[in-house]
Design an enzyme around this catalytic site. Structure first.
Site, mmCIF file in Angstrom:
data_model
loop_
_atom_site.group_PDB
_atom_site.id
_atom_site.type_symbol
_atom_site.label_atom_id
_atom_site.label_comp_id
_atom_site.label_asym_id
_atom_site.label_seq_id
_atom_site.Cartn_x
_atom_site.Cartn_y
_atom_site.Cartn_z
ATOM 1 N N ARG A 71 0.842 -1.196 0.000
ATOM 2 C CA ARG A 71 0.000 0.000 0.000
ATOM 3 C C ARG A 71 0.883 1.255 0.000
ATOM 4 O O ARG A 71 0.589 2.247 -0.665
ATOM 5 C CB ARG A 71 -0.874 -0.042 1.259
ATOM 6 C CG ARG A 71 -2.249 0.517 1.074
ATOM 7 C CD ARG A 71 -3.065 0.278 2.330
ATOM 8 N NE ARG A 71 -3.911 -0.879 2.228
ATOM 9 C CZ ARG A 71 -5.103 -0.891 1.622
ATOM 10 N NH1 ARG A 71 -5.566 0.192 1.045
ATOM 11 N NH2 ARG A 71 -5.825 -1.974 1.580
ATOM 12 N N MET A 96 -12.077 4.213 -4.818
ATOM 13 C CA MET A 96 -12.452 3.015 -4.054
ATOM 14 C C MET A 96 -11.278 2.306 -3.376
ATOM 15 O O MET A 96 -11.327 1.102 -3.175
ATOM 16 C CB MET A 96 -13.202 2.030 -4.967
ATOM 17 C CG MET A 96 -14.488 2.586 -5.551
ATOM 18 S SD MET A 96 -15.638 3.199 -4.309
ATOM 19 C CE MET A 96 -16.264 1.654 -3.679
ATOM 20 N N ARG A 97 -10.232 3.052 -3.026
ATOM 21 C CA ARG A 97 -9.147 2.460 -2.244
ATOM 22 C C ARG A 97 -9.115 3.101 -0.875
ATOM 23 O O ARG A 97 -9.225 4.331 -0.772
ATOM 24 C CB ARG A 97 -7.775 2.713 -2.892
ATOM 25 C CG ARG A 97 -7.562 2.114 -4.235
ATOM 26 C CD ARG A 97 -7.674 0.615 -4.265
ATOM 27 N NE ARG A 97 -6.613 -0.090 -3.560
ATOM 28 C CZ ARG A 97 -6.633 -1.395 -3.327
ATOM 29 N NH1 ARG A 97 -7.673 -2.131 -3.706
ATOM 30 N NH2 ARG A 97 -5.635 -1.987 -2.710
ATOM 31 N N ASN A 113 -13.966 14.375 0.308
ATOM 32 C CA ASN A 113 -14.628 13.195 -0.255
ATOM 33 C C ASN A 113 -16.125 13.471 -0.325
ATOM 34 O O ASN A 113 -16.652 14.237 0.473
ATOM 35 C CB ASN A 113 -14.375 11.973 0.639
ATOM 36 C CG ASN A 113 -15.032 10.713 0.094
ATOM 37 O OD1 ASN A 113 -14.962 10.426 -1.104
ATOM 38 N ND2 ASN A 113 -15.686 9.947 0.960
ATOM 39 N N HIS A 115 -19.786 11.435 -0.169
ATOM 40 C CA HIS A 115 -20.333 10.135 0.246
ATOM 41 C C HIS A 115 -21.856 10.196 0.129
ATOM 42 O O HIS A 115 -22.474 11.176 0.565
ATOM 43 C CB HIS A 115 -19.921 9.836 1.689
ATOM 44 C CG HIS A 115 -20.389 8.502 2.164
ATOM 45 N ND1 HIS A 115 -19.758 7.315 1.799
ATOM 46 C CD2 HIS A 115 -21.441 8.142 2.940
ATOM 47 C CE1 HIS A 115 -20.406 6.295 2.353
ATOM 48 N NE2 HIS A 115 -21.426 6.760 3.039
ATOM 49 N N ASP A 151 -14.955 7.826 6.113
ATOM 50 C CA ASP A 151 -16.235 8.560 6.055
ATOM 51 C C ASP A 151 -16.585 9.238 7.381
ATOM 52 O O ASP A 151 -17.758 9.269 7.784
ATOM 53 C CB ASP A 151 -17.386 7.616 5.632
ATOM 54 C CG ASP A 151 -17.171 7.021 4.254
ATOM 55 O OD1 ASP A 151 -16.520 7.671 3.418
ATOM 56 O OD2 ASP A 151 -17.642 5.897 4.018
ATOM 57 N N GLU A 180 -25.456 15.013 -5.406
ATOM 58 C CA GLU A 180 -23.990 15.059 -5.270
ATOM 59 C C GLU A 180 -23.392 16.009 -6.296
ATOM 60 O O GLU A 180 -22.446 16.748 -6.016
ATOM 61 C CB GLU A 180 -23.388 13.667 -5.472
ATOM 62 C CG GLU A 180 -23.739 12.664 -4.384
ATOM 63 C CD GLU A 180 -23.096 11.311 -4.641
ATOM 64 O OE1 GLU A 180 -21.900 11.249 -4.959
ATOM 65 O OE2 GLU A 180 -23.807 10.290 -4.529
HETATM 66 C C1 GRF Z 1 -20.804 8.415 -5.771
HETATM 67 O O1 GRF Z 1 -22.068 8.027 -5.317
HETATM 68 C C2 GRF Z 1 -19.933 8.842 -4.613
HETATM 69 O O2 GRF Z 1 -20.631 9.485 -3.599
HETATM 70 C C3 GRF Z 1 -19.414 7.532 -4.105
HETATM 71 O O3 GRF Z 1 -19.179 6.766 -5.271
HETATM 72 C C4 GRF Z 1 -20.021 7.233 -6.316
HETATM 73 C C5 GRF Z 1 -19.127 7.631 -7.441
HETATM 74 O O4 GRF Z 1 -19.839 7.948 -8.614
HETATM 75 N N1 GRF Z 1 -18.268 7.732 -3.261
HETATM 76 P P1 GRF Z 1 -19.099 8.663 -9.821
HETATM 77 O O5 GRF Z 1 -17.886 7.807 -10.192
HETATM 78 O O6 GRF Z 1 -18.721 10.041 -9.379
HETATM 79 O O7 GRF Z 1 -20.106 8.681 -10.934
#
Ligand code: GRF
Length: 209
Positions: A71, A96-97, A113, A115, A151, A180
């Site tokens: 890592r 996603m890491r 970030n 979420h 988070d 978002e």
């Molecule tokens: C979003 O829902 C974000 O909040 C979460 O992963 C998703 C990513 O979507 N962490 P994108 O790749 O921005 O379309």
């Protein structure tokens, strides 16, 4: 520079389709927006976000976590790519890491970030399904500073989104995602304009016009 006179240089971390990245790209296209995207970095060579960045003429790099034994080695390359691009503010957008505490410490107070829940409810994976399972009638999305706990960092901005009868995780996710896309640029603007001050677990936001 965060809160300074020049434009704040964003580094956007993606792993997937990059629709939040697209929202930031679109926001940065407005000359009055206080930030510009200096680099988009993905840990996955097939991330759709890379094509979005390239279409917008933004420099991209891939730091594929599968190519590194540890890592720490992965993160050293990630950090180098961001430093090289002169990034002031890091924005995870579907990244996603899980990152180590020492990487996060290097970006303390300069790492956001998004979420898809109203934190502190439903951190971690599948927050939309968690919301359905809990039976809440309102969920939403949160932009927060990244800290070592996943988070859980100081919250910059949130939007509430109704949970409707008959929602599936997918329909709820789609409704939240729309929010978002408005929330993330608004939060980045606040941070880039120096209107956000972190004090302990809280982020104080000056929303005056
Ligand atoms: C979003 O829902 C974000 O909040 C979460 O992963 C998703 C990513 O979507 N962490 P994108 O790749 O921005 O379309």
């Amino acid at each position: 520079m965060v809160g300074g006179r020049g434009k704040c240089r964003l580094g956007v971390l993606v792993s997937g389709r990059g629709s939040n990245l697209q929202a930031l790209i679109d926001a940065c296209a407005d000359p009055g927006f206080p930030a510009t995207i200096a680099a988009v970095v993905s840990n996955r060579p097939d991330a759709g976000g890379l094509a979005r960045a390239q279409a917008a003429g933004i420099a991209t790099s891939v730091v594929d976590h599968k190519l590194y034994a540890t890592r720490e080695a992965f993160e050293a390359h990630l950090h180098a790519a961001l430093e090289e691009a002169g990034v002031d503010l890091l924005c995870a957008a579907g990244f996603m890491r899980v990152l180590t505490a020492s990487f996060i410490a290097r970006w303390e107070g300069r790492f956001l970030n998004v979420h898809p829940s109203l934190l502190p409810s439903f951190p971690g994976l599948h927050p939309q399904q968690q919301a359905l399972d809990a039976g809440v009638k309102v969920s939403g999305c949160t932009v927060h500073f990244v800290t070592a706990e996943v988070d859980a960092g100081p919250i910059v901005a949130q939007v509430a989104v109704p949970v409707l009868e008959g929602d599936t995780a997918d329909t709820l996710a789609a409704r939240i995602l729309n929010s978002e896309h408005r929330l993330y640029p608004r939060a980045v603007r606040l941070v880039a304009e120096g209107r956000v001050r972190i004090e302990g677990a809280r982020a104080h936001v000056d929303e005056r016009p």
